[in-house]
Enzyme design. Structure first.
Site, PDB file in Angstrom:
ATOM      1  N   ASP A   1     -10.907 -31.869 -20.670  1.00  0.00           N
ATOM      2  CA  ASP A   1     -11.698 -30.011 -22.064  1.00  0.00           C
ATOM      3  C   ASP A   1     -11.032 -29.010 -20.584  1.00  0.00           C
ATOM      4  O   ASP A   1     -12.311 -27.682 -21.201  1.00  0.00           O
ATOM      5  CB  ASP A   1     -13.206 -30.634 -21.501  1.00  0.00           C
ATOM      6  CG  ASP A   1     -13.184 -29.897 -23.151  1.00  0.00           C
ATOM      7  OD1 ASP A   1     -14.676 -29.868 -23.205  1.00  0.00           O
ATOM      8  OD2 ASP A   1     -12.756 -29.608 -23.892  1.00  0.00           O
TER       9      ASP A   1
ATOM     10  N   ASP B   1     -16.939 -27.285 -15.939  1.00  0.00           N
ATOM     11  CA  ASP B   1     -17.414 -27.834 -16.611  1.00  0.00           C
ATOM     12  C   ASP B   1     -17.067 -29.137 -16.910  1.00  0.00           C
ATOM     13  O   ASP B   1     -15.756 -29.587 -17.734  1.00  0.00           O
ATOM     14  CB  ASP B   1     -17.681 -27.714 -17.698  1.00  0.00           C
ATOM     15  CG  ASP B   1     -18.832 -27.772 -18.725  1.00  0.00           C
ATOM     16  OD1 ASP B   1     -19.689 -27.504 -18.952  1.00  0.00           O
ATOM     17  OD2 ASP B   1     -18.199 -29.246 -19.188  1.00  0.00           O
TER      18      ASP B   1
ATOM     19  N   LYS C   1     -28.595 -24.910 -14.068  1.00  0.00           N
ATOM     20  CA  LYS C   1     -28.346 -25.096 -14.872  1.00  0.00           C
ATOM     21  C   LYS C   1     -29.113 -26.481 -15.116  1.00  0.00           C
ATOM     22  O   LYS C   1     -29.450 -27.388 -15.229  1.00  0.00           O
ATOM     23  CB  LYS C   1     -26.540 -25.532 -15.114  1.00  0.00           C
ATOM     24  CG  LYS C   1     -25.960 -26.086 -16.512  1.00  0.00           C
ATOM     25  CD  LYS C   1     -24.903 -26.785 -17.099  1.00  0.00           C
ATOM     26  CE  LYS C   1     -23.822 -26.262 -16.831  1.00  0.00           C
ATOM     27  NZ  LYS C   1     -22.400 -27.342 -17.210  1.00  0.00           N
TER      28      LYS C   1
ATOM     29  N   LEU D   1     -25.230 -24.817  -9.280  1.00  0.00           N
ATOM     30  CA  LEU D   1     -24.139 -25.903  -9.260  1.00  0.00           C
ATOM     31  C   LEU D   1     -23.849 -24.456  -8.039  1.00  0.00           C
ATOM     32  O   LEU D   1     -24.622 -23.617  -8.100  1.00  0.00           O
ATOM     33  CB  LEU D   1     -23.153 -25.176 -10.279  1.00  0.00           C
ATOM     34  CG  LEU D   1     -23.737 -26.370 -10.866  1.00  0.00           C
ATOM     35  CD1 LEU D   1     -24.015 -25.840 -12.507  1.00  0.00           C
ATOM     36  CD2 LEU D   1     -22.085 -27.061 -11.012  1.00  0.00           C
TER      37      LEU D   1
ATOM     38  N   ALA E   1     -20.457 -18.552  -9.089  1.00  0.00           N
ATOM     39  CA  ALA E   1     -18.518 -17.983 -10.198  1.00  0.00           C
ATOM     40  C   ALA E   1     -18.606 -16.665 -10.184  1.00  0.00           C
ATOM     41  O   ALA E   1     -19.497 -16.518 -11.091  1.00  0.00           O
ATOM     42  CB  ALA E   1     -17.670 -18.537 -11.228  1.00  0.00           C
TER      43      ALA E   1
HETATM   44  C1  LIG Z   1     -21.976 -14.060 -12.230  1.00  0.00           C
HETATM   45  C2  LIG Z   1     -21.542 -14.243 -14.158  1.00  0.00           C
HETATM   46  N1  LIG Z   1     -21.857 -12.346 -14.417  1.00  0.00           N
HETATM   47  N2  LIG Z   1     -22.099 -13.194 -15.358  1.00  0.00           N
HETATM   48  C3  LIG Z   1     -21.855 -12.125 -16.446  1.00  0.00           C
HETATM   49  C4  LIG Z   1     -21.312 -14.546 -15.382  1.00  0.00           C
HETATM   50  C5  LIG Z   1     -21.718 -15.177 -14.553  1.00  0.00           C
HETATM   51  C6  LIG Z   1     -22.349 -16.320 -14.296  1.00  0.00           C
HETATM   52  N3  LIG Z   1     -22.431 -17.969 -15.645  1.00  0.00           N
HETATM   53  C7  LIG Z   1     -22.026 -18.717 -14.399  1.00  0.00           C
HETATM   54  C8  LIG Z   1     -21.543 -20.020 -14.957  1.00  0.00           C
HETATM   55  C9  LIG Z   1     -22.237 -19.826 -16.296  1.00  0.00           C
HETATM   56  C10 LIG Z   1     -23.026 -19.287 -16.978  1.00  0.00           C
HETATM   57  N4  LIG Z   1     -22.627 -19.995 -18.849  1.00  0.00           N
HETATM   58  N5  LIG Z   1     -22.590 -21.076 -18.288  1.00  0.00           N
HETATM   59  C11 LIG Z   1     -21.932 -22.007 -19.418  1.00  0.00           C
HETATM   60  C12 LIG Z   1     -22.798 -22.689 -19.663  1.00  0.00           C
HETATM   61  C13 LIG Z   1     -24.001 -22.951 -19.821  1.00  0.00           C
HETATM   62  C14 LIG Z   1     -24.919 -23.754 -20.174  1.00  0.00           C
HETATM   63  C15 LIG Z   1     -24.454 -24.811 -20.269  1.00  0.00           C
HETATM   64  C16 LIG Z   1     -22.929 -24.539 -20.449  1.00  0.00           C
HETATM   65  C17 LIG Z   1     -22.452 -23.891 -20.353  1.00  0.00           C
HETATM   66  C18 LIG Z   1     -22.055 -21.319 -16.997  1.00  0.00           C
HETATM   67  C19 LIG Z   1     -21.959 -20.630 -14.371  1.00  0.00           C
HETATM   68 CL1  LIG Z   1     -22.021 -22.564 -14.472  1.00  0.00          CL
HETATM   69  C20 LIG Z   1     -21.748 -20.565 -12.779  1.00  0.00           C
HETATM   70  N6  LIG Z   1     -21.366 -18.849 -11.970  1.00  0.00           N
HETATM   71  C21 LIG Z   1     -21.314 -18.302 -13.018  1.00  0.00           C
HETATM   72  N7  LIG Z   1     -21.489 -17.085 -12.714  1.00  0.00           N
END
Ligand SMILES: Cc1nn(C)cc1-c1nc2c(-c3cnn(Cc4ccccc4)c3)c(Cl)cnc2[nH]1
Length: 289
Positions: free
Chosen positions: A138, A156, A44, A92, A95
């Site tokens: 949240d 988060d 992130k 992080l 996921a």
């Molecule tokens: C795999 C996957 N496939 N796709 C389509 C998405 C994922 C995935 N996303 C994540 C993400 C992920 C992504 N965006 N976000 C939202 C965000 C972004 C920036 C600041 C605050 C919040 C979280 C994470 Cl943290 C952690 N793991 C993630 N995995």
């Protein structure tokens, strides 16, 4: 693994950066691989300027402090962090199945057995958090992610706090959506970990109905009034067990909300979640025959 070595000073050159996975208010999240171990993570990236402008540095420090010390299958791991002149990087857990709210948007609403599984996983994660005197504050689909086996992960901790810290200031959230906030927060009263029970009720309603219960098209005041009056309307397609659980969580007086241990034992949850377990045990017994 090497990632969880606490002392290690990480830097961007330790990682190969892949595609963007998503974006939030202050930055983006990228797929990344740690070069030495080949370990794949979600990196992130937050821009210091944006953080400073919104005065959320303290909140970010709290997020890192809290999430960095948590170990639970339904809570996204924070392995470490580092920064350069303009950016802060959070290392992080990845996921594998992405963001829950995108699933919910795609499917409109979840079948009751899916929602029941997520409620049970959330309740277990909250039991762990509250046991460590952490309030999340949240809980909403945007903050939830899905692991490889479709298990839910709280992703988060931007608004979490360790209780005992008097939150005298009214939170800045009032510029965000009210939908998930309990009466005691929208009314600026003191609050405790039972705010997460209210949000769990909102989450369950939204997973089953496709929208949060007090949502009003662009009318802040109406949402506010519907929250403090708990003006709850549950559609007929919702089962009586699910409806009963929602009503026991969306209670104005926080002390009267159903405790987490009772959520896990509620018929709506045991009807579905135990079923999944029974199914697996029956399949194992058939294999012994
Ligand atoms: C795999 C996957 N496939 N796709 C389509 C998405 C994922 C995935 N996303 C994540 C993400 C992920 C992504 N965006 N976000 C939202 C965000 C972004 C920036 C600041 C605050 C919040 C979280 C994470 Cl943290 C952690 N793991 C993630 N995995």
């Amino acid at each position: 693994n090497r990632l969880s070595q606490e002392r290690k000073q990480w830097s961007l050159s330790d990682f190969e950066i892949g595609r963007a996975l998503g974006k939030g208010n202050f930055g983006q999240v990228y797929l990344a691989r740690e070069k030495q171990s080949g370990f794949v993570v979600a990196l992130k990236v937050l821009y210091k300027k944006a953080l400073a402008d919104s005065k959320v540095e303290r909140q970010l420090r709290r997020e890192v402090e809290i999430q960095g010390n948590l170990r639970h299958p339904n809570i996204l791991r924070l392995y470490g962090y580092f920064h350069d002149e303009t950016r802060v990087f959070l290392i992080l857990e990845l996921a594998a199945k992405g963001e829950l709210y995108k699933e919910l948007q795609a499917q409109k609403k979840f079948p009751e057995e899916v929602a029941a599984r997520y409620v049970a996983q959330m309740a277990n994660a909250l039991l762990y958090l509250h046991g460590k005197r952490v309030i999340h504050r949240d809980i909403k689909p945007e903050n939830l992610l899905l692991g490889l086996k479709g298990e839910l992960k709280i992703g988060d901790f931007g608004w979490s706090v360790k209780t005992g810290v008097t939150e005298s200031r009214r939170r800045k959230t009032l510029c965000g959506t009210l939908d998930y906030l309990p009466p005691e927060i929208v009314e600026g009263r003191s609050h405790n970990e039972k705010v997460d029970l209210w949000s769990l009720g909102i989450l369950l309603y939204e997973m089953l109905c496709g929208n949060p219960p007090f949502e009003e098209e662009d009318s802040y005041e109406t949402t506010y009034r519907r929250i403090i009056h708990v003006d709850l309307r549950i559609p007929d397609h919702v089962s009586k067990e699910a409806s009963d659980l929602i009503k026991k969580l969306l209670v104005y007086k926080s002390v009267e909300r159903l405790p987490l241990r009772s959520v896990i034992l509620h018929p709506f949850v045991t009807k579905h979640v135990q079923q999944a377990k029974r199914a697996s045990s029956s399949s194992s017994s058939s294999s012994t025959r």
